[in-house]
Structure formats: structure tokens, C-alpha cells
Design an enzyme around this catalytic site. Sequence first.
Site, PDB file in Angstrom:
ATOM      1  N   LYS A 290      -2.112  -1.572  -3.964  1.00 23.14           N
ATOM      2  CA  LYS A 290      -2.972  -0.403  -3.894  1.00 23.14           C
ATOM      3  C   LYS A 290      -2.156   0.868  -3.957  1.00 23.14           C
ATOM      4  CE  LYS A 290      -5.834   1.951  -0.604  1.00 23.14           C
ATOM      5  NZ  LYS A 290      -6.256   2.066   0.752  1.00 23.14           N
TER       6      LYS A 290
ATOM      7  N   LYS B  79       0.866  -1.175   0.000  1.00 25.39           N
ATOM      8  CA  LYS B  79       0.000   0.000   0.000  1.00 25.39           C
ATOM      9  C   LYS B  79       0.900   1.222   0.000  1.00 25.39           C
ATOM     10  CE  LYS B  79      -3.542   2.355   2.643  1.00 25.39           C
ATOM     11  NZ  LYS B  79      -4.483   2.267   3.768  1.00 25.39           N
TER      12      LYS B  79
HETATM   13  C1  PBG Z   1      -7.392   3.136   5.572  1.00 19.73           C
HETATM   14  C2  PBG Z   1      -7.646   3.075   4.115  1.00 19.73           C
HETATM   15  C3  PBG Z   1      -7.449   4.063   3.133  1.00 19.73           C
HETATM   16  C4  PBG Z   1      -7.948   3.539   1.940  1.00 19.73           C
HETATM   17  C5  PBG Z   1      -8.398   2.258   2.223  1.00 19.73           C
HETATM   18  N1  PBG Z   1      -8.171   1.983   3.562  1.00 19.73           N
HETATM   19  C6  PBG Z   1      -6.971   5.449   3.230  1.00 19.73           C
HETATM   20  C7  PBG Z   1      -5.607   5.792   3.587  1.00 19.73           C
HETATM   21  O1  PBG Z   1      -4.721   4.964   3.729  1.00 19.73           O
HETATM   22  O2  PBG Z   1      -5.415   6.990   3.776  1.00 19.73           O
HETATM   23  C8  PBG Z   1      -7.998   4.254   0.625  1.00 19.73           C
HETATM   24  C9  PBG Z   1      -9.033   3.774  -0.333  1.00 19.73           C
HETATM   25  C10 PBG Z   1      -9.321   4.677  -1.478  1.00 19.73           C
HETATM   26  O3  PBG Z   1      -8.675   5.732  -1.700  1.00 19.73           O
HETATM   27  O4  PBG Z   1     -10.254   4.347  -2.216  1.00 19.73           O
HETATM   28  N2  PBG Z   1      -6.095   3.106   5.976  1.00 19.73           N
END
Ligand code: PBG
Length: 325
Positions: A249, A196
Site C-alpha cells: 500500500k 505500508k
Molecule cells: C489507518 C489507515 C490509513 C489508510 C488505511 N488505514 C491512513 C493512514 O495510514 O494514514 C489509508 C487508506 C487510503 O488512503 O485509502 N492507519
Amino acid sequence: MSMLHSPRLRRLRSSEPLRTLVRETTVSPGDLILPLFATGGERIRRPVSSMPGVDQTSVDELLRDAEDALTLGIPAVLLFGIPDRKDETGSSGWEEEGVVQRAVRALKSELPEMLVITDVCLCEYTSHGHCGVLRGDVVDNDATLPLLARMAVSHAGAGADIVAPSDMMDRRVAVIRSALDENGFSDTPILAYSAKYASAFYGPFREAAESTPQFGDRRGYQMDPANVAEALREVRLDVQEGADIIMIKPALAYLDVIHRVKAETGYPLCAYHVSGEYAMVMAAGAHGWIDADRAMREVLTSIKRAGADMIITYYARQFARGSRV
Ligand code: PBG
């Protein structure tokens, strides 16, 4: 002397039935996971301005959206919670009557065939908006782990089919796996947000989930967009720790990462087509600058072509509604 015929690739592009026969990649509703945002109250439906078609909903309304998705052939939803109360440790994330716990119970009783995945992270529940607890202004990795485990066990206890940790703390998959096993949930899989990235494409989500960090950013725990070898290390570690499915992601700006991880590990791979990726296509479409539906289909196809087995996308229902089966 043999006559060499030069290939003419256009022959196989001349009609739709022919193109269908030779098509290498297809996306079907069965490949898609729909994210949903659960909030308190009843009959609540608050549109997220930066994501047309996406709403924060109370549990009763969320059930309708999930039922619509199921009818369209979408097999799974991913739940996020917008709690009534936030604190330093995110304790509303593991309450018996928490908003995600209530949504999971309602979904599993009304729509038992729907696969329910829950996002496990503190950022929606902490007053400071970071994904873990703070020591000074640093996110404390090891102090966060038991809290994530508690949240995962609470989601599984409510009936979640899969838990999906998105916090990016080191060793969280191991700690969540042990906690699930010790509490009788050894059959509950973990979908790990393994690679991520600290991405600009999460902006609209933070409006939807009300989870913008109140200071600083997430670069101390999310990955540097420049790195791919590190993504492979993250993925391998998560699988060693007990992840059943791994996630990359965002998706579109990371197709090379999806491709390499799939090619080099072969693990079941989920790609998250995130909020900003959705918002930019929808915004350009609203201006009449591109055909949003065609662009979305092209993007989702590219994500599968890169190697994703499944895609989390806010466009799941629109995709399924328009698709010719
Ligand atoms: C929580 C989380 C996030 C997303 C999914 N889980 C946000 C972040 O890390 O700030 C992002 C999903 C999206 O942008 O569609 N940590």
C-alpha cells in the site's frame, strides 16, 4: 533457402473477440474489496468531498452499500470506524457497542455471504490521530501491541471474517495472532498491511476517516517510499508471525514492490489502491481532462498485472457496474 516471416503482432489486435482470447490479465468484480466508513446515528450519509462517490454512513446506510456491492459480485468489504468519542489510547476502538462492532454484526446477520474485513489501527480512535499510544511525542510500539490485540479480538468477536492491522508497529501480527488463538478465533485470518509506505496519497482518506495526525507525521512507523528490500523483509516477518495475506500500500506508485514481493514470495497478495490514487483520477475526470472510467480500469489492470491477487479500491462498485461479464 527458407523464407523468414517476420511476426506481425497486429494480427491478434484486429478485433475484440481476438483481443479477448489473447488477453493476459483480467480484473473482475470478484477480485475487488470495497472500503466503507461507518459512523454513528441513523440515516446518515455524509459525502467525502475529496472522494466523489464515497460517503461516511451510519450502519443502516452502510448495509445498503454493502448489499449493492454484493449484488454486483464484489465479495468483500473493508470497514473503518468513525467513533463518537476519541481519547489518548483509542479505547472506543474495542467497545462492544463500537461503530465497527455494530456494523460487523449487522452485516453478518443481514448479508452473511459478504466477507467482512476490519481495519485494526488506533488512528481513527485516538485524540492525537497517531496509530499507537504516545510516550512524549513518540509512538510507543510495545505499549500499543496489547491495544491492537484487544481491538482485533473485539472485531473477531463481533463476527469479522478477517482482521487487517494497518498500524505498522513491529511484532503486531504475532501479538494479534496469539490473542485471536487464545480467544477461540484460531480460524480468523490476518490480512497484514505489511509494506505500508508513508505516502502523500492517504490525504483524502484522512478526511474520510477523520484521522489526520494532530502533530508530526507517520514516518517513524510507516515505510520510506524509497525502499523495496525492506518491503520484502516486512512481508517475510509478517508471514513468520502468522499473516495469511500480505498487503502492499499504496498500489500505483509501488507496482515494482507488488511485482517483486509476488515473484519472490508467492504469498497471497492484496494491493490497496488508496484514496489519493482514486481522488486524482476522479478529479481529472471531473475536469474533462481524462476519461476517468477508462483510466481507472487501466490502473486496476496494471495492479493485477504487477502481481496482486486482490485489490482494495473505492472504485469497486463503479467498476462492477460497467463491466461486461
Ligand atoms: C489507518 C489507515 C490509513 C489508510 C488505511 N488505514 C491512513 C493512514 O495510514 O494514514 C489509508 C487508506 C487510503 O488512503 O485509502 N492507519
